[in-house]
Scaffold this motif. Structure first.
Motif, PDB file in Angstrom:
ATOM      1  N   TYR A   1       0.842  -1.203   0.000  1.00 12.59           N
ATOM      2  CA  TYR A   1       0.000   0.000   0.000  1.00 12.59           C
ATOM      3  C   TYR A   1       0.876   1.252   0.000  1.00 12.59           C
ATOM      4  CZ  TYR A   1      -3.490   3.456   1.123  1.00 12.59           C
ATOM      5  OH  TYR A   1      -4.291   4.569   1.080  1.00 12.59           O
ATOM      6  N   LYS A   2       1.935   1.260   0.808  1.00  7.04           N
ATOM      7  CA  LYS A   2       2.834   2.414   0.857  1.00  7.04           C
ATOM      8  C   LYS A   2       3.499   2.636  -0.499  1.00  7.04           C
ATOM      9  CE  LYS A   2       3.925   2.344   5.778  1.00  7.04           C
ATOM     10  NZ  LYS A   2       4.970   2.137   6.788  1.00  7.04           N
TER      11      LYS A   2
ATOM     12  N   ASN B   1      -8.497  10.192  -2.032  1.00 11.35           N
ATOM     13  CA  ASN B   1      -8.143  11.617  -2.033  1.00 11.35           C
ATOM     14  C   ASN B   1      -9.187  12.417  -2.804  1.00 11.35           C
ATOM     15  OD1 ASN B   1      -5.694  11.641  -0.543  1.00 11.35           O
ATOM     16  ND2 ASN B   1      -4.667  10.705  -2.281  1.00 11.35           N
TER      17      ASN B   1
ATOM     18  N   VAL C   1      -6.985   7.809 -10.179  1.00 11.47           N
ATOM     19  CA  VAL C   1      -5.962   7.375  -9.222  1.00 11.47           C
ATOM     20  C   VAL C   1      -6.170   8.059  -7.871  1.00 11.47           C
ATOM     21  CG1 VAL C   1      -3.482   7.481  -8.703  1.00 11.47           C
ATOM     22  CG2 VAL C   1      -4.255   6.734 -10.954  1.00 11.47           C
TER      23      VAL C   1
ATOM     24  N   MET D   1       1.174   6.904  -6.528  1.00 10.74           N
ATOM     25  CA  MET D   1       0.106   7.889  -6.713  1.00 10.74           C
ATOM     26  C   MET D   1       0.654   9.302  -6.541  1.00 10.74           C
ATOM     27  SD  MET D   1      -2.168  10.010  -4.688  1.00 10.74           S
ATOM     28  CE  MET D   1      -1.888   9.292  -3.107  1.00 10.74           C
TER      29      MET D   1
ATOM     30  N   ASP E   1       2.294   1.721  -3.430  1.00 11.65           N
ATOM     31  CA  ASP E   1       1.255   2.202  -4.341  1.00 11.65           C
ATOM     32  C   ASP E   1       0.925   3.671  -4.073  1.00 11.65           C
ATOM     33  OD1 ASP E   1       1.174  -0.295  -5.490  1.00 11.65           O
ATOM     34  OD2 ASP E   1      -0.721  -0.887  -4.547  1.00 11.65           O
ATOM     35  N   GLU E   2       0.880   4.029  -2.790  1.00 11.56           N
ATOM     36  CA  GLU E   2       0.613   5.418  -2.421  1.00 11.56           C
ATOM     37  C   GLU E   2       1.727   6.326  -2.938  1.00 11.56           C
ATOM     38  OE1 GLU E   2      -1.076   7.674   1.439  1.00 11.56           O
ATOM     39  OE2 GLU E   2       0.692   6.437   1.781  1.00 11.56           O
TER      40      GLU E   2
ATOM     41  N   GLN F   1      -8.939   9.271  -6.613  1.00  9.08           N
ATOM     42  CA  GLN F   1     -10.151   8.747  -5.984  1.00  9.08           C
ATOM     43  C   GLN F   1      -9.939   7.324  -5.481  1.00  9.08           C
ATOM     44  OE1 GLN F   1     -12.897   9.591  -9.153  1.00  9.08           O
ATOM     45  NE2 GLN F   1     -13.541  11.507  -8.197  1.00  9.08           N
ATOM     46  N   LEU F   2      -9.150   6.542  -6.189  1.00 10.71           N
ATOM     47  CA  LEU F   2      -8.859   5.179  -5.763  1.00 10.71           C
ATOM     48  C   LEU F   2      -8.217   5.169  -4.378  1.00 10.71           C
ATOM     49  CD1 LEU F   2      -8.687   2.126  -6.556  1.00 10.71           C
ATOM     50  CD2 LEU F   2      -6.417   2.646  -7.449  1.00 10.71           C
ATOM     51  N   PHE F   3      -7.405   6.169  -4.088  1.00  8.28           N
ATOM     52  CA  PHE F   3      -6.743   6.261  -2.792  1.00  8.28           C
ATOM     53  C   PHE F   3      -7.518   7.106  -1.787  1.00  8.28           C
ATOM     54  CE2 PHE F   3      -3.324   4.475  -5.168  1.00  8.28           C
ATOM     55  CZ  PHE F   3      -2.629   3.731  -4.238  1.00  8.28           C
TER      56      PHE F   3
END
Length: 98
Positions: A14-15, A82, A76, A21, A17-18, A78-80
């Motif tokens: 997750y980190k 934000n 991207v 982003m 991927d973040e 919105q997927l996270f």
């Protein structure tokens, strides 16, 4: 012990991927000559400066010529989760089209 290892792997993924982003957001901003930290501050005025965003901005003196499509950038973000930042980006996209 194995469960903890899997949990750590999920957290690390997750980190990673973040971070991707954030890099895409910074690249999108560079493509449109926008200040990513200013946009982030507009989206989240109550928050302090984002250290991960600051690190990416400082580490990327030279940006690739990678073009990030506007819709992809919104998806991207919105997927996270934000959504506030996606709203600010959508506002900027509207200004760019004028």
């Amino acid at each position: 012990m194995e469960f903890k290892s899997i949990e750590e792997q999920v957290i690390q993924k997750y980190k990673d991927d973040e971070n991707l982003m954030i890099r895409l957001f910074v690249q999108w901003c560079a493509n449109h000559k926008l200040d990513p930290q200013a946009l982030y501050q507009r989206a989240y005025p109550e928050q302090q400066a984002n250290p991960a965003l600051k690190e990416v901005v400082e580490s990327n003196d030279e940006f690739d010529e990678l073009h990030i499509d506007n819709e992809t950038m919104l998806d991207v973000l919105q997927l996270f989760g934000n959504d506030d930042l996606a709203f600010v980006v959508a506002d900027e996209i509207g200004k760019l089209k004028l």
